[in-house]
Design an enzyme around this catalytic site. Structure first.
Site, PDB file in Angstrom:
ATOM      1  N   GLU A 254       0.875  -1.173   0.000  1.00  0.00           N
ATOM      2  CA  GLU A 254       0.000   0.000   0.000  1.00  0.00           C
ATOM      3  C   GLU A 254       0.913   1.224   0.000  1.00  0.00           C
ATOM      4  OE1 GLU A 254      -3.435   2.249   2.677  1.00  0.00           O
ATOM      5  OE2 GLU A 254      -2.477   0.431   3.452  1.00  0.00           O
TER       6      GLU A 254
ATOM      7  N   ASP B 184      -5.538   9.386   8.984  1.00  0.00           N
ATOM      8  CA  ASP B 184      -4.234   9.018   9.523  1.00  0.00           C
ATOM      9  C   ASP B 184      -3.972   9.595  10.910  1.00  0.00           C
ATOM     10  OD1 ASP B 184      -3.383   7.510   7.290  1.00  0.00           O
ATOM     11  OD2 ASP B 184      -3.049   9.363   6.183  1.00  0.00           O
TER      12      ASP B 184
ATOM     13  N   TYR C 164     -10.828  -3.523   2.277  1.00  0.00           N
ATOM     14  CA  TYR C 164      -9.955  -3.032   3.341  1.00  0.00           C
ATOM     15  C   TYR C 164     -10.827  -2.860   4.580  1.00  0.00           C
ATOM     16  CZ  TYR C 164      -6.193  -0.176   5.429  1.00  0.00           C
ATOM     17  OH  TYR C 164      -5.191   0.310   6.231  1.00  0.00           O
TER      18      TYR C 164
END
Length: 273
Positions: free
Chosen positions: A59, A70, A182
């Site tokens: 990734e 994030d 995912y």
């Protein structure tokens, strides 16, 4: 796995990588790399080290100024990479260096795709030998233009599901998934965690039942032991923050390569154990 064949579609290359791992009796190992961090040269050699150390897929993050998904470690890497001059173009150069050796999924925020234009982005990603793209802030209802552009260029649009995704919506996402699903292991942003949530077992089982593609788990996996535990349930394991921290803590490129190689080899061994 990737065996240098670029005539396959991205989805087919991703499928082959997961199948190869399954034939080995383990979950696929998918490390995350922040493109351009701490600089272009180091990022590229670290990507190569991932492939050498036993990764099945990679990734590859495209630095962005407002990375909403994030946590602090990857956010700091985003900021540092941008300050060092990283761009979509430079990250695609890294992708092109390794994309024939191993399937690469670009992790890119929607604004960057829309700024280039979905068709232009897809063309450039395909030319860089990417296999797919993960767009974490792209709602299901707004996927069509980007999905169509990626599909037309042989790339998979890889969706995310989370513990907070309603059951009916998760089923729709999984039903239409390309490449792999995912699965975000826990509520919140990326980051290392001492324990993974108890309900993860049920979430993985539900996603695997609903999806016709593999299910890979990311967010919070930070030790070989955690990877092995998740790998007993999921088709793939994604590790990000732990590796970004290893690069950040290294004195130079050689030290970064040594650090990530040691961790990934240990993790690959744990997955096979």
């Amino acid at each position: 796995m990737a065996d240098g064949v670029t005539t396959q579609t991205g989805s087919a290359r991703i499928e082959a990588a997961f199948e190869s791992a399954r034939q080995d009796g383990r979950a696929a190992l998918m490390p995350y790399l922040m493109g351009g961090f701490p600089d272009q040269g180091t990022a590229t050699v670290v990507a190569g080290a991932y492939a050498e150390a036993g990764a099945d897929l990679i990734e590859l993050g495209v630095p962005f100024s407002d990375p909403l998904a994030d946590g602090p470690t990857i956010h700091a890497a985003d900021t540092a990479a941008l300050a060092a001059g990283a761009t979509l173009e430079s990250v695609l150069e890294t992708c092109a260096e390794i994309g024939e050796r191993i399937p690469v999924a670009l992790m890119v925020y929607a604004n960057m795709v829309l700024a280039a234009g979905p068709v232009e982005f897809a063309e450039r990603a395909a030319a860089a030998k990417a296999s797919g793209a993960i767009v974490p802030d792209l709602p299901l209802e707004e996927q069509d233009p980007i999905r169509e552009a990626l599909t037309a260029h042989g790339l998979a649009l890889i969706p995310l599901v989370a513990p907070t995704t309603p059951m009916e919506r998760r089923a729709r996402i999984c039903e239409n998934a390309e490449g792999f699903v995912y699965l975000v292991s826990t509520v919140g942003v990326t980051g290392e965690r001492e324990q993974l949530p108890a309900e993860l077992t049920e979430l993985i089982a539900a996603a695997k039942e609903e999806a016709s593609v593999p299910v890979a788990v990311g967010f919070g996996i930070s030790t070989p032991e955690q990877a092995a535990a998740v790998g007993k349930l999921a088709d793939g394991v994604i590790i990000g923050t732990r590796l970004v921290r290893a690069v950040a803590d290294s004195a130079d490129g050689d030290a970064a390569v040594a650090a990530v190689t040691a961790f990934l080899r240990e993790t690959r061994s744990a997955l096979s154990g």
